[in-house]
Design a protein around this motif. Structure first.
Motif, PDB file in Angstrom:
ATOM      1  N   SER A   4       0.859  -1.181   0.000  1.00 26.59           N
ATOM      2  CA  SER A   4       0.000   0.000   0.000  1.00 26.59           C
ATOM      3  C   SER A   4       0.898   1.235   0.000  1.00 26.59           C
ATOM      4  N   VAL A   5       0.325   2.345  -0.467  1.00 25.76           N
ATOM      5  CA  VAL A   5       1.142   3.534  -0.698  1.00 25.76           C
ATOM      6  C   VAL A   5       0.565   4.738   0.052  1.00 25.76           C
ATOM      7  N   VAL A   6       1.456   5.462   0.706  1.00 20.50           N
ATOM      8  CA  VAL A   6       1.139   6.788   1.232  1.00 20.50           C
ATOM      9  C   VAL A   6       1.815   7.789   0.306  1.00 20.50           C
ATOM     10  N   VAL A   7       1.037   8.752  -0.189  1.00 20.58           N
ATOM     11  CA  VAL A   7       1.582   9.767  -1.087  1.00 20.58           C
ATOM     12  C   VAL A   7       1.751  11.065  -0.303  1.00 20.58           C
ATOM     13  N   PRO A  35       2.849  16.985   3.660  1.00 22.02           N
ATOM     14  CA  PRO A  35       1.439  16.586   3.785  1.00 22.02           C
ATOM     15  C   PRO A  35       1.023  15.570   2.728  1.00 22.02           C
ATOM     16  N   GLY A  36       0.085  14.717   3.095  1.00 18.74           N
ATOM     17  CA  GLY A  36      -0.404  13.683   2.179  1.00 18.74           C
ATOM     18  C   GLY A  36      -1.206  12.658   2.928  1.00 18.74           C
ATOM     19  N   GLY A  37      -1.338  11.461   2.346  1.00 19.61           N
ATOM     20  CA  GLY A  37      -2.104  10.406   3.001  1.00 19.61           C
ATOM     21  C   GLY A  37      -2.173   9.183   2.119  1.00 19.61           C
ATOM     22  N   LYS A  38      -3.041   8.261   2.495  1.00 20.44           N
ATOM     23  CA  LYS A  38      -3.070   6.963   1.819  1.00 20.44           C
ATOM     24  C   LYS A  38      -3.731   7.032   0.444  1.00 20.44           C
ATOM     25  N   GLN A  39      -3.094   6.385  -0.514  1.00 19.80           N
ATOM     26  CA  GLN A  39      -3.679   6.215  -1.842  1.00 19.80           C
ATOM     27  C   GLN A  39      -4.792   5.180  -1.739  1.00 19.80           C
ATOM     28  N   GLU A  40      -5.976   5.529  -2.258  1.00 18.78           N
ATOM     29  CA  GLU A  40      -7.128   4.629  -2.171  1.00 18.78           C
ATOM     30  C   GLU A  40      -7.222   3.780  -3.441  1.00 18.78           C
ATOM     31  N   PRO A  41      -7.911   2.622  -3.349  1.00 16.29           N
ATOM     32  CA  PRO A  41      -8.075   1.779  -4.544  1.00 16.29           C
ATOM     33  C   PRO A  41      -8.713   2.584  -5.679  1.00 16.29           C
ATOM     34  N   GLY A  42      -8.212   2.385  -6.895  1.00 15.90           N
ATOM     35  CA  GLY A  42      -8.780   3.070  -8.059  1.00 15.90           C
ATOM     36  C   GLY A  42      -8.191   4.439  -8.331  1.00 15.90           C
ATOM     37  N   SER A  44      -4.827   6.968  -8.943  1.00 11.96           N
ATOM     38  CA  SER A  44      -3.388   7.037  -9.189  1.00 11.96           C
ATOM     39  C   SER A  44      -2.752   7.764  -8.010  1.00 11.96           C
ATOM     40  N   GLY A  45      -1.443   7.671  -7.918  1.00 15.93           N
ATOM     41  CA  GLY A  45      -0.740   8.401  -6.867  1.00 15.93           C
ATOM     42  C   GLY A  45      -0.998   9.895  -6.971  1.00 15.93           C
ATOM     43  N   GLU A  46      -0.951  10.399  -8.193  1.00  9.84           N
ATOM     44  CA  GLU A  46      -1.164  11.846  -8.391  1.00  9.84           C
ATOM     45  C   GLU A  46      -2.575  12.254  -7.980  1.00  9.84           C
ATOM     46  N   ARG A  51      -6.225  14.957  -4.014  1.00 14.04           N
ATOM     47  CA  ARG A  51      -7.344  14.824  -3.057  1.00 14.04           C
ATOM     48  C   ARG A  51      -6.885  15.118  -1.630  1.00 14.04           C
ATOM     49  N   GLU A  52      -5.768  14.527  -1.246  1.00 17.25           N
ATOM     50  CA  GLU A  52      -5.288  14.715   0.130  1.00 17.25           C
ATOM     51  C   GLU A  52      -4.950  16.185   0.406  1.00 17.25           C
ATOM     52  N   LEU A  53      -4.332  16.856  -0.551  1.00 17.27           N
ATOM     53  CA  LEU A  53      -3.951  18.256  -0.312  1.00 17.27           C
ATOM     54  C   LEU A  53      -5.179  19.158  -0.274  1.00 17.27           C
ATOM     55  N   ARG A  54      -6.205  18.785  -1.045  1.00 14.34           N
ATOM     56  CA  ARG A  54      -7.485  19.520  -0.996  1.00 14.34           C
ATOM     57  C   ARG A  54      -8.128  19.325   0.381  1.00 14.34           C
ATOM     58  N   GLU A  55      -8.194  18.080   0.850  1.00 13.27           N
ATOM     59  CA  GLU A  55      -8.853  17.783   2.125  1.00 13.27           C
ATOM     60  C   GLU A  55      -8.087  18.366   3.316  1.00 13.27           C
ATOM     61  N   GLU A  56      -6.775  18.200   3.293  1.00 14.56           N
ATOM     62  CA  GLU A  56      -5.975  18.550   4.486  1.00 14.56           C
ATOM     63  C   GLU A  56      -5.629  20.020   4.557  1.00 14.56           C
ATOM     64  N   LEU A  57      -5.439  20.647   3.379  1.00 14.91           N
ATOM     65  CA  LEU A  57      -4.931  22.023   3.363  1.00 14.91           C
ATOM     66  C   LEU A  57      -5.883  23.017   2.706  1.00 14.91           C
TER      67      LEU A  57
END
Ligand code: 523
Length: 131
Positions: A4-7, A35-42, A44-46, A51-57
């Motif tokens: 599993s990947v954290v981006v 900042p970042g977080g876990k890549q979800e199924p479906g 891409s890393g990008e 998504r993570e930067l939108r949610e977190e920041l």
């Protein structure tokens, strides 16, 4: 099974790098990260990073280049990092962080980075100095 990947994003703007201080879990709170977080199924890393930067920041951001390499976080979980350009918004610590700082290359050692983020931070700073 693949890991599993954290981006995470090395968000750079005006010659500075964005550092985020974690507020949880207790064993990581107070340490600084890209900042970042876990890549979800479906995803891409990008896509996950956007998504993570939108949610977190609360910002819109565009991944630029992957920083070569990946760093183990725990068995089955690895960290991947991209340099990131801000498109709109001013980062604020909406989720998972209690402080943000913009650091010049000379200031990057003034915060206590998570160990596993340090190689990517060093490479991002090297690129900032060259830019
Ligand atoms: N790291 C890490 N460095 C780094 C990030 C964004 C995350 O070492 N730059 C680690 C910290 C956690 C794990 O990766 O052990 C997951 O990160 P987290 O909690 O930011 O990801 P979330 O929010 O997607 O995870 P869940 O809340 O568990 O879904």
């Amino acid at each position: 099974m693949s890991d599993s990947v954290v981006v995470a994003g090395a968000v750079c703007d005006g010659g500075r790098l964005l550092a985020a201080r974690r507020s949880a879990p207790p064993e990581l709170a107070g340490r600084w990260e890209l900042p970042g977080g876990k890549q979800e199924p479906g995803e891409s890393g990008e896509q996950a990073l956007v998504r993570e930067l939108r949610e977190e920041l609360g910002v819109e951001a565009v991944p630029r280049e992957r920083i070569p390499g990946e760093w183990p976080l725990k068995p089955g979980l690895v960290l991947r990092v991209w340099t990131v350009r801000l498109v709109s918004g001013v980062p604020s610590p909406l989720e998972d962080h209690d402080e943000l700082r913009w650091l010049t290359p000379d200031e990057t050692d003034t915060v206590d980075w998570l160990d596993q983020d340090r190689p990517a931070v060093a490479e991002a700073v090297r690129r900032l100095r060259e830019a």
